[in-house]
Design an enzyme around this catalytic site. Structure first.
Site, mmCIF file in Angstrom:
data_model
loop_
_atom_site.group_PDB
_atom_site.id
_atom_site.type_symbol
_atom_site.label_atom_id
_atom_site.label_comp_id
_atom_site.label_asym_id
_atom_site.label_seq_id
_atom_site.Cartn_x
_atom_site.Cartn_y
_atom_site.Cartn_z
ATOM 1 N N SER A 164 0.832 -1.197 0.000
ATOM 2 C CA SER A 164 0.000 0.000 0.000
ATOM 3 C C SER A 164 0.865 1.245 0.000
ATOM 4 C CB SER A 164 -0.899 0.008 1.243
ATOM 5 O OG SER A 164 -1.581 1.244 1.369
ATOM 6 N N TYR A 169 -3.056 -1.362 9.737
ATOM 7 C CA TYR A 169 -3.048 -1.861 8.353
ATOM 8 C C TYR A 169 -1.716 -1.549 7.679
ATOM 9 C CZ TYR A 169 -4.233 -1.942 3.347
ATOM 10 O OH TYR A 169 -4.224 -2.174 1.990
#
Length: 257
Positions: free
Chosen positions: A149, A162
């Site tokens: 990400s 996350y």
């Protein structure tokens, strides 16, 4: 010299391939003549739709159900994988794309142990042990891509657990590259920016304010689309990129430069 599943067809395993970036990747691999076995968590209708989309491209895809956050199911998945590969005329596969994931948007002060454990199980532990289980079946000269990400490079409040798991995956990717290099297997990490999918409940796709803000701090002036990511992953798996190894490649249109 690389050993492949067949003289003309290569095979990819893509986790989370029924929707979003995973589905787009499976379809773009099909356009390059690559067959796929992809996993889905629960939505069988979406999985069937992906199989049909791949067939429309002249390739084959097989959908297998898998909870990538439950490693106790991995042995059964591998058992299912053998006949799936056989139906594609192979006993081994060439490409592994660890894409399946879940979102999380809670401040550090409010995140629970259960939430962090769930993220760990899917985003790190699942990737680690599924790759381990599949190592005997991936061809020498194969390729592994882990999906990370943009949040590992820039910080957005509410995304700490996350993003931290994705940061661990980026480190793990380098170790994959180092330890599997003797077999000619490359490992790289693709880090998408904000993409308009149903991820995070469709937040980027369906919330006009979020969409506008993302576009404003992206150099190319818009949010990402699945078609910005899937073709890139398919290209990275090709022989054109055989010398790219152990890298984090961000695909974000220039977010927060």
């Amino acid at each position: 010299m690389s050993t492949h599943a067949s003289p003309t067809r290569r095979i990819a395993i893509v986790t989370g391939g029924s929707r979003g970036l995973g589905r787009n990747t499976v379809i773009h691999l099909a356009r390059r003549g690559v067959d796929s076995v992809f996993t889905y968590h629960a939505n069988e209708a979406e999985a069937r739709a992906t199989v049909e989309a791949v067939a429309a491209e002249g390739a084959r895809a097989i959908a297998l159900r898998l909870d990538t956050g439950d490693i106790s199911t991995f042995d059964h998945f591998v058992e299912q994988l053998h006949p799936a590969l056989a139906s594609l005329g192979a006993v081994r596969f060439d490409y592994l794309v660890n894409n399946a994931g879940t979102s999380h948007h809670t401040p550090i002060a409010e995140s629970t142990e259960a939430q962090v454990d769930a993220l760990y199980n899917v985003h790190f532990k699942g990737v680690f042990f599924l790759t381990q289980k599949l190592l005997p079946l991936i061809n020498d000269g194969g390729r592994i891509i882990n999906v990370s990400s943009g949040l590992t490079r820039f910080a957005m409040p509410g995304s700490a657990p996350y993003a931290a798991m994705k940061g661990a995956i980026e480190v793990l990717t380098r170790y994959f590259a180092k330890e599997f290099g003797a077999r000619g297997i490359t490992a790289n990490c693709v880090a998408p920016g904000a993409v308009a999918t149903d991820f995070s409940g469709g937040m980027v796709r369906d919330n006009p304010e979020v969409n506008r803000r993302v576009a404003e701090f992206t150099a190319l002036g818009r949010v990402g689309q699945p078609d910005d990511i899937g073709p890139m992953i398919a290209s990275l798996l090709s022989d054109d990129n055989r010398w790219v190894n152990g890298q984090r490649i961000e695909v974000s249109g220039g977010m927060l430069l």
